[in-house]
Scaffold this motif. Structure first.
Motif, mmCIF file in Angstrom:
data_model
loop_
_atom_site.group_PDB
_atom_site.id
_atom_site.type_symbol
_atom_site.label_atom_id
_atom_site.label_comp_id
_atom_site.label_asym_id
_atom_site.label_seq_id
_atom_site.Cartn_x
_atom_site.Cartn_y
_atom_site.Cartn_z
ATOM 1 N N ALA A 1 0.729 -1.320 -0.161
ATOM 2 C CA ALA A 1 0.051 -0.025 -0.037
ATOM 3 C C ALA A 1 0.997 1.396 -0.145
ATOM 4 C CB ALA A 1 -0.880 -0.098 1.113
ATOM 5 N N GLY A 2 1.682 1.376 0.704
ATOM 6 C CA GLY A 2 2.580 2.487 0.795
ATOM 7 C C GLY A 2 3.722 2.642 -0.431
ATOM 8 N N MET A 3 4.037 1.572 -0.871
ATOM 9 C CA MET A 3 5.168 1.635 -1.913
ATOM 10 C C MET A 3 4.404 1.804 -3.384
ATOM 11 S SD MET A 3 8.180 1.579 -0.749
ATOM 12 C CE MET A 3 9.276 1.491 -1.958
ATOM 13 N N GLY A 4 3.163 1.453 -3.434
ATOM 14 C CA GLY A 4 2.669 1.019 -4.775
ATOM 15 C C GLY A 4 2.517 2.413 -5.568
ATOM 16 N N PRO A 5 1.993 3.659 -5.101
ATOM 17 C CA PRO A 5 1.951 4.690 -5.970
ATOM 18 C C PRO A 5 3.239 5.194 -6.339
ATOM 19 C CG PRO A 5 0.511 4.827 -3.747
ATOM 20 C CD PRO A 5 1.265 3.772 -3.700
ATOM 21 N N PHE A 6 4.258 5.146 -5.376
ATOM 22 C CA PHE A 6 5.732 5.482 -5.736
ATOM 23 C C PHE A 6 6.226 4.623 -6.832
ATOM 24 C CE2 PHE A 6 10.297 4.567 -5.121
ATOM 25 C CZ PHE A 6 10.696 5.750 -5.352
ATOM 26 N N ILE A 7 6.047 3.385 -6.854
ATOM 27 C CA ILE A 7 6.825 2.444 -7.939
ATOM 28 C C ILE A 7 5.968 2.836 -9.127
ATOM 29 C CG2 ILE A 7 6.926 0.155 -8.659
ATOM 30 C CD1 ILE A 7 7.299 -0.474 -5.531
ATOM 31 N N ASP A 8 4.742 2.864 -9.019
ATOM 32 C CA ASP A 8 3.858 3.155 -10.125
ATOM 33 C C ASP A 8 4.259 4.355 -11.090
ATOM 34 O OD1 ASP A 8 1.212 2.427 -11.679
ATOM 35 O OD2 ASP A 8 0.978 4.532 -11.238
ATOM 36 N N GLN A 9 4.598 5.427 -9.955
ATOM 37 C CA GLN A 9 4.951 6.809 -10.897
ATOM 38 C C GLN A 9 6.215 6.624 -11.495
ATOM 39 O OE1 GLN A 9 5.505 9.780 -8.100
ATOM 40 N NE2 GLN A 9 6.185 11.342 -9.497
ATOM 41 N N ARG A 10 7.267 5.911 -10.805
ATOM 42 C CA ARG A 10 8.519 5.885 -11.289
ATOM 43 C C ARG A 10 8.577 4.921 -12.493
ATOM 44 N NH1 ARG A 10 13.867 7.789 -9.220
ATOM 45 N NH2 ARG A 10 12.990 9.446 -7.775
ATOM 46 N N MET A 11 8.114 3.852 -12.568
ATOM 47 C CA MET A 11 7.901 3.011 -13.777
ATOM 48 C C MET A 11 7.176 3.565 -14.905
ATOM 49 S SD MET A 11 9.701 0.437 -12.896
ATOM 50 C CE MET A 11 9.504 -0.680 -13.972
ATOM 51 N N ALA A 12 6.094 4.316 -14.699
ATOM 52 C CA ALA A 12 5.326 4.772 -15.815
ATOM 53 C C ALA A 12 6.417 5.901 -16.462
ATOM 54 C CB ALA A 12 4.072 5.420 -15.118
ATOM 55 N N GLU A 13 7.175 6.508 -15.654
ATOM 56 C CA GLU A 13 8.146 7.542 -16.310
ATOM 57 C C GLU A 13 9.138 6.673 -16.973
ATOM 58 O OE1 GLU A 13 9.421 9.741 -12.889
ATOM 59 O OE2 GLU A 13 7.670 11.082 -12.750
ATOM 60 N N TYR A 14 9.474 5.751 -16.742
ATOM 61 C CA TYR A 14 10.621 4.834 -17.288
ATOM 62 C C TYR A 14 10.067 4.265 -18.770
ATOM 63 C CZ TYR A 14 14.320 1.571 -18.030
ATOM 64 O OH TYR A 14 15.611 0.847 -18.494
ATOM 65 N N PHE A 15 8.602 3.938 -18.532
ATOM 66 C CA PHE A 15 8.109 3.444 -19.727
ATOM 67 C C PHE A 15 7.065 4.311 -20.325
ATOM 68 C CE2 PHE A 15 9.432 -0.634 -17.723
ATOM 69 C CZ PHE A 15 10.260 -0.990 -18.687
ATOM 70 N N PRO A 16 7.468 5.494 -20.556
ATOM 71 C CA PRO A 16 6.354 6.620 -20.907
ATOM 72 C C PRO A 16 5.405 6.025 -22.023
ATOM 73 C CG PRO A 16 8.438 7.201 -21.787
ATOM 74 C CD PRO A 16 8.635 5.902 -21.003
ATOM 75 N N ASP B 1 4.202 2.970 -22.794
ATOM 76 C CA ASP B 1 3.632 1.751 -22.469
ATOM 77 C C ASP B 1 2.093 2.103 -21.797
ATOM 78 O OD1 ASP B 1 5.685 0.683 -23.850
ATOM 79 O OD2 ASP B 1 6.344 -0.382 -22.152
ATOM 80 N N PHE B 2 1.006 1.759 -22.392
ATOM 81 C CA PHE B 2 -0.342 1.644 -21.805
ATOM 82 C C PHE B 2 -0.177 0.999 -20.048
ATOM 83 C CE2 PHE B 2 -4.409 0.017 -20.892
ATOM 84 C CZ PHE B 2 -4.987 0.946 -20.678
ATOM 85 N N ASN B 3 0.606 -0.207 -20.123
ATOM 86 C CA ASN B 3 0.672 -1.001 -18.976
ATOM 87 C C ASN B 3 2.032 -1.129 -18.704
ATOM 88 O OD1 ASN B 3 0.275 -2.307 -16.643
ATOM 89 N ND2 ASN B 3 -1.304 -3.572 -17.125
ATOM 90 N N TRP B 4 2.898 -0.439 -17.879
ATOM 91 C CA TRP B 4 4.093 -0.636 -17.411
ATOM 92 C C TRP B 4 4.372 -2.101 -16.784
ATOM 93 C CZ3 TRP B 4 5.591 -1.949 -12.815
ATOM 94 C CH2 TRP B 4 5.020 -1.460 -11.593
ATOM 95 N N ALA B 5 3.174 -2.757 -16.010
ATOM 96 C CA ALA B 5 3.413 -3.622 -15.456
ATOM 97 C C ALA B 5 3.480 -4.761 -16.140
ATOM 98 C CB ALA B 5 2.425 -3.731 -14.269
#
Length: 258
Positions: free
Chosen positions: A28-43, A45-49
């Motif tokens: 719960a705590g890391m989710g938004p942070f990881i999501d933001q960083r990975m979305a910036e790394y794969f700008p 991609d529709f779904n970075w996961a």
């Protein structure tokens, strides 16, 4: 009223549950942070996961909210995505948490409260820079681990956690760590310069030694030449003396004959 705890709790089940709660808190705590960083790394991609799962050779059935998937993403993309935020000192902890997560999933956790406490502390250290407000929950879990008879309300009251004070303390610790890192970097730079200077001096000494060797070689050649010249001159002088002597003898003989 807080729920009553049994007087003799099943420690294995209790520890397993406490670690499960810790992983949920982590996700719960890391989710938004990881999501933001990975979305910036794969700008693009529709779904970075899905892209990250393919890179790691894993299915993406649980998605970005799964704590194990988050941990694997942290480890796999540490260098390009997360290293600038956390620093290398936390990287080893990610591997330890992943190992504990796998043991937890197979109900193979060591029967050692100190091990669980160490994993909870590692989770806390990784989470603290990202979600300091959730660290208090991890500390509650650690307190329950050490004293299973203590309820949640007693833990909160005993700890008296202040999120703002915790954030300030974290900021202070990070500043001290940054200063230490700068000092280490400065010392490393000085050491590198000293090594380069020593290497340059060694090269100069080697060049001087080569020059001395060359000069010594030329000196030997010159000495040999001089000795040859001296020997030749000595022979010439003896020949001249012999010639004069012969001439004098001839003149005496001629004089006596006349």
């Amino acid at each position: 009223m807080p729920a009553e705890h049994p007087s003799t709790p099943d420690l294995a089940i209790s520890r397993h549950g406490q670690l499960a709660e810790a992983f949920e808190t982590f996700a719960a705590g890391m989710g938004p942070f990881i999501d933001q960083r990975m979305a910036e790394y794969f700008p693009g991609d529709f779904n970075w996961a899905t892209t990250a799962a393919n890179r790691m050779g894993r299915p993406a059935e649980h998605g970005a909210t799964d704590p194990l998937f988050q941990l694997l993403v942290l480890r796999r993309f540490w260098g390009p995505v997360f290293a600038d935020f956390f620093g290398n000192d936390l990287r080893a902890m990610i591997g330890q948490i992943i190992e504990a997560r796998n043991l937890w999933a197979h109900f193979s956790l060591p029967d050692d409260a100190a091990y669980i406490d160490k994993i909870l502390l590692s989770i806390e250290r990784v989470m603290a820079p990202v979600a300091p407000d959730r660290v208090s929950r991890l500390r509650e879990i650690r307190t329950r681990l050490k004293n299973p008879q203590v309820g949640d309300s007693e833990v909160v009251e005993a700890q008296g956690v202040d999120a703002h004070a915790l954030a300030a303390q974290l900021s202070e610790t990070e500043s001290a760590f940054d200063e230490l890192q700068e000092e280490v970097s400065h010392l490393a730079t000085q050491l590198d310069r000293s090594r380069k200077a020593a290497a340059a001096k060694q090269l100069r000494i080697a060049a001087i030694e080569k020059q001395l060797y060359d000069v010594h070689g030329r000196s030997d050649v010159l000495q040999t030449y001089l000795e040859a010249e001296r020997s030749s001159r000595s022979r010439m002088e003896w020949l001249f003396v012999a010639f004069i002597t012969v001439m004098l003898i001839a003149m005496v003989i001629i004089s006596l004959s006349s």
